[in-house]
Scaffold this motif. Structure first.
Motif, short mmCIF file in Angstrom:
data_model
loop_
_atom_site.label_atom_id
_atom_site.label_comp_id
_atom_site.label_asym_id
_atom_site.label_seq_id
_atom_site.Cartn_x
_atom_site.Cartn_y
_atom_site.Cartn_z
N TYR A 37 0.85 -1.19 0.00
CA TYR A 37 0.00 0.00 0.00
C TYR A 37 0.88 1.24 0.00
N ASP A 38 0.56 2.21 -0.85
CA ASP A 38 1.29 3.47 -0.90
C ASP A 38 0.44 4.56 -0.26
N PRO A 39 0.81 5.01 0.94
CA PRO A 39 -0.02 6.00 1.63
C PRO A 39 -0.04 7.37 0.93
N GLY A 40 1.00 7.70 0.19
CA GLY A 40 1.03 8.98 -0.51
C GLY A 40 -0.02 9.06 -1.61
N LEU A 41 -0.13 8.00 -2.38
CA LEU A 41 -1.13 7.95 -3.45
C LEU A 41 -2.45 7.35 -2.99
N GLY A 42 -2.40 6.62 -1.88
CA GLY A 42 -3.60 5.98 -1.38
C GLY A 42 -4.05 4.81 -2.23
N ILE A 43 -3.08 4.13 -2.87
CA ILE A 43 -3.40 2.99 -3.72
C ILE A 43 -2.52 1.80 -3.38
N HIS A 44 -2.92 0.65 -3.89
CA HIS A 44 -2.13 -0.57 -3.77
C HIS A 44 -1.35 -0.75 -5.06
N PRO A 45 -0.02 -0.82 -4.99
CA PRO A 45 0.76 -1.01 -6.22
C PRO A 45 0.61 -2.42 -6.77
N GLN A 46 0.74 -2.52 -8.09
CA GLN A 46 0.65 -3.81 -8.79
C GLN A 46 1.74 -4.76 -8.31
N ASP A 47 2.92 -4.22 -8.03
CA ASP A 47 4.03 -5.00 -7.49
C ASP A 47 4.95 -4.07 -6.72
N ASP A 48 6.01 -4.61 -6.14
CA ASP A 48 6.88 -3.84 -5.26
C ASP A 48 7.56 -2.65 -5.92
N SER A 49 7.85 -2.72 -7.21
CA SER A 49 8.56 -1.63 -7.88
C SER A 49 7.68 -0.86 -8.87
N PHE A 50 6.42 -1.18 -8.92
CA PHE A 50 5.53 -0.62 -9.94
C PHE A 50 5.49 0.91 -9.90
N LEU A 51 5.39 1.48 -8.73
CA LEU A 51 5.25 2.93 -8.62
C LEU A 51 6.55 3.68 -8.85
N ASP A 52 7.67 2.96 -8.91
CA ASP A 52 8.96 3.57 -9.22
C ASP A 52 9.14 3.77 -10.72
N LYS A 53 8.28 3.16 -11.51
CA LYS A 53 8.40 3.20 -12.97
C LYS A 53 7.66 4.40 -13.54
N GLU A 54 8.12 4.85 -14.69
CA GLU A 54 7.45 5.91 -15.44
C GLU A 54 6.21 5.34 -16.09
N ARG A 55 5.17 6.16 -16.21
CA ARG A 55 3.94 5.72 -16.87
C ARG A 55 4.15 5.65 -18.38
N TRP A 56 3.56 4.61 -18.99
CA TRP A 56 3.53 4.51 -20.45
C TRP A 56 2.56 5.59 -20.95
N ASP A 57 2.91 6.29 -22.00
CA ASP A 57 2.05 7.34 -22.54
C ASP A 57 1.03 6.72 -23.49
N LEU A 58 -0.07 6.24 -22.94
CA LEU A 58 -1.09 5.58 -23.75
C LEU A 58 -1.74 6.54 -24.73
N ALA A 59 -1.92 7.79 -24.34
CA ALA A 59 -2.58 8.76 -25.21
C ALA A 59 -1.78 9.01 -26.49
N SER A 60 -0.47 8.90 -26.41
CA SER A 60 0.38 9.14 -27.58
C SER A 60 0.72 7.87 -28.36
N THR A 61 0.25 6.74 -27.89
CA THR A 61 0.51 5.47 -28.57
C THR A 61 -0.50 5.30 -29.70
N PRO A 62 -0.03 5.13 -30.93
CA PRO A 62 -0.96 4.97 -32.06
C PRO A 62 -1.88 3.76 -31.86
#
Length: 127
Positions: A1-26
């Protein structure tokens, strides 16, 4: 659980990763696994199906409604639904949260996945 975001991460390092830019993906680059190397995807915050949302469906009594809402909203923004199983689970959790419009949208997309060949593999069998 990440108290800063108030969410449960998918895995231990998930929130350390940059988001994929889905809006810019063709659109023609979906499903992502058919167009990008898996290591490129695994190094970003992107899900073909959100396992955390599935866990909330299966273990719903272990999450508060507020936790479910925050997690659902977070993962909805980074889930491609490239898995034929994804939208059905999102539909159920959206319905549990009272979001009828999202629930119906995911339900309808799930029902039509094979009819519309949404994942490009209907010719190999119904999912």
């Amino acid at each position: 659980y990440d108290p800063g975001l108030g969410i449960h991460p998918q895995d231990d390092s998930f929130l350390d990763k940059e988001r994929w830019d889905l809006a810019s993906t063709p659109r023609e680059h979906f499903p992502l696994l058919l167009h990008y190397h898996p290591l490129s995807l695994y190094r970003k915050q992107v899900c073909k199906q959100a396992d955390l949302v599935l866990a909330q469906f299966l273990l719903g009594e272990q999450f508060t409604a507020a936790q479910k809402r925050r997690d659902y909203d977070y993962y909805a923004a980074i889930t491609t639904h490239d898995s034929s199983l994804s939208r059905a689970i999102f539909a159920i959790v959206a319905a549990e949260l009272g979001d009828r419009e999202a629930a119906y949208g995911h339900f309808a997309a799930s029902v039509r996945a094979n009819l519309d060949n949404a994942h490009g593999h209907t010719q190999h069998g119904v999912h």
